[in-house]
Enzyme design. Structure first.
Site, PDB file in Angstrom:
ATOM      1  N   GLU A  46       0.841  -1.206   0.000  1.00 61.09           N
ATOM      2  CA  GLU A  46       0.000   0.000   0.000  1.00 61.09           C
ATOM      3  C   GLU A  46       0.876   1.255   0.000  1.00 61.09           C
ATOM      4  OE1 GLU A  46      -2.369   2.751   3.101  1.00 61.09           O
ATOM      5  OE2 GLU A  46      -1.879   0.694   3.694  1.00 61.09           O
ATOM      6  N   ASP A  50       0.721   3.803  -3.177  1.00 61.07           N
ATOM      7  CA  ASP A  50       0.304   5.191  -3.008  1.00 61.07           C
ATOM      8  C   ASP A  50       1.216   6.123  -3.791  1.00 61.07           C
ATOM      9  OD1 ASP A  50      -1.081   7.451  -1.590  1.00 61.07           O
ATOM     10  OD2 ASP A  50       0.889   7.694  -0.699  1.00 61.07           O
ATOM     11  N   ASP A 119      -7.085   1.178   0.805  1.00 60.92           N
ATOM     12  CA  ASP A 119      -5.741   0.620   1.024  1.00 60.92           C
ATOM     13  C   ASP A 119      -5.433  -0.485   0.018  1.00 60.92           C
ATOM     14  OD1 ASP A 119      -5.427   2.306   3.166  1.00 60.92           O
ATOM     15  OD2 ASP A 119      -5.799   0.787   4.690  1.00 60.92           O
ATOM     16  N   GLU A 122      -4.534   0.621  -3.479  1.00 58.35           N
ATOM     17  CA  GLU A 122      -3.136   1.034  -3.575  1.00 58.35           C
ATOM     18  C   GLU A 122      -2.179  -0.145  -3.466  1.00 58.35           C
ATOM     19  OE1 GLU A 122      -3.689   5.551  -1.754  1.00 58.35           O
ATOM     20  OE2 GLU A 122      -2.960   3.938  -0.457  1.00 58.35           O
TER      21      GLU A 122
END
Length: 236
Positions: A46, A50, A119, A122
């Site tokens: 994650e 991101d 989450d 990502e």
């Protein structure tokens, strides 16, 4: 009797991406509560995803809107990478049934939790990046965000609302405001307000009321971070 998880191919068909290393996808779908996680979860993926998402969306916006000023690109970026947008993408992939999650969390309906879905969106992007490189991740993001990428911008919000959305889009706590100084007589006070967003320097605003000073402080922070430009109509 627990319901059987769907085959991973169902998800990879929706992603339109076939993993070379299937363990990466498995890790991207593993919540920290999962007993089968053996200490692993999607959290590291994650973190990576991101950053890849932000870069890919920035590049896509740069190419899609060649005449757009930096302020507009920043606003569009903030809208596209916000948690709510990522959760919507995860829902479009129907990620929920594929999640490896603890029994208690599953019973509590955490497969539909927007924060978890954001989450996992990502983490999947991070997994694709590691498996196939940046071009594969960018292609995945381009497919998933295509409709949102070309959508009209939402109406401009007042500075405080815009700053809160910008912070939430980066997974940051709600901005906080505090009175630094109050001067003048009771019938005509002047306020100096400080606004603070985690990870950024504070900004200050002046006004004849706390609300006006808060809006001024929020606008200054938005301008400083490049989210707004001087041409944007905010309450200052």
């Amino acid at each position: 009797m627990s319901r059987r998880a769907p085959h991973p191919d169902v998800l990879t068909e929706k992603l339109e991406y076939q993993f070379t290393n299937a363990e990466l996808l498995d890790e991207a779908l593993t919540h920290v509560s999962a007993p089968q996680g053996r200490g692993k979860s999607y959290q590291r993926l994650e973190f990576l995803g991101d950053r890849v998402l932000g870069l890919a969306i920035s590049q896509l916006l740069f190419e899609t809107f060649p005449a757009a000023p930096e302020g507009e690109l920043s606003r569009r970026l903030a809208e596209l990478v916000r948690r709510e947008s990522c959760a919507e993408i995860a829902r479009s992939w129907d990620v929920g049934p594929h999640l490896k999650i603890g029994a208690g969390e599953a019973t509590a309906g955490e497969r539909r939790n927007p924060a978890i879905l954001a989450d996992v969106c990502e983490s999947i992007i991070g997994a694709v990046f590691l498996d196939g490189g940046y071009d594969a991740a960018r292609a995945l993001i381009g497919r998933a965000f295509a409709d949102r990428l070309n959508a009209p911008q939402r109406a401009m919000r007042d500075p405080k609302s815009a700053l809160q959305e910008w912070a939430q889009g980066r997974g940051l706590p709600t901005p906080t405001y505090g009175i630094v100084e109050q001067t003048g007589p009771d019938h005509a006070p002047k306020f100096r307000i400080m606004v603070k967003v985690k990870g950024t320097e504070s900004e200050f605003g002046l006004g004849a009321s706390k609300r006006i000073a808060e809006q001024a402080a929020a606008r200054r922070l938005l301008l400083r971070e490049g989210v707004w430009t001087e041409d944007d109509n905010g309450i200052a």
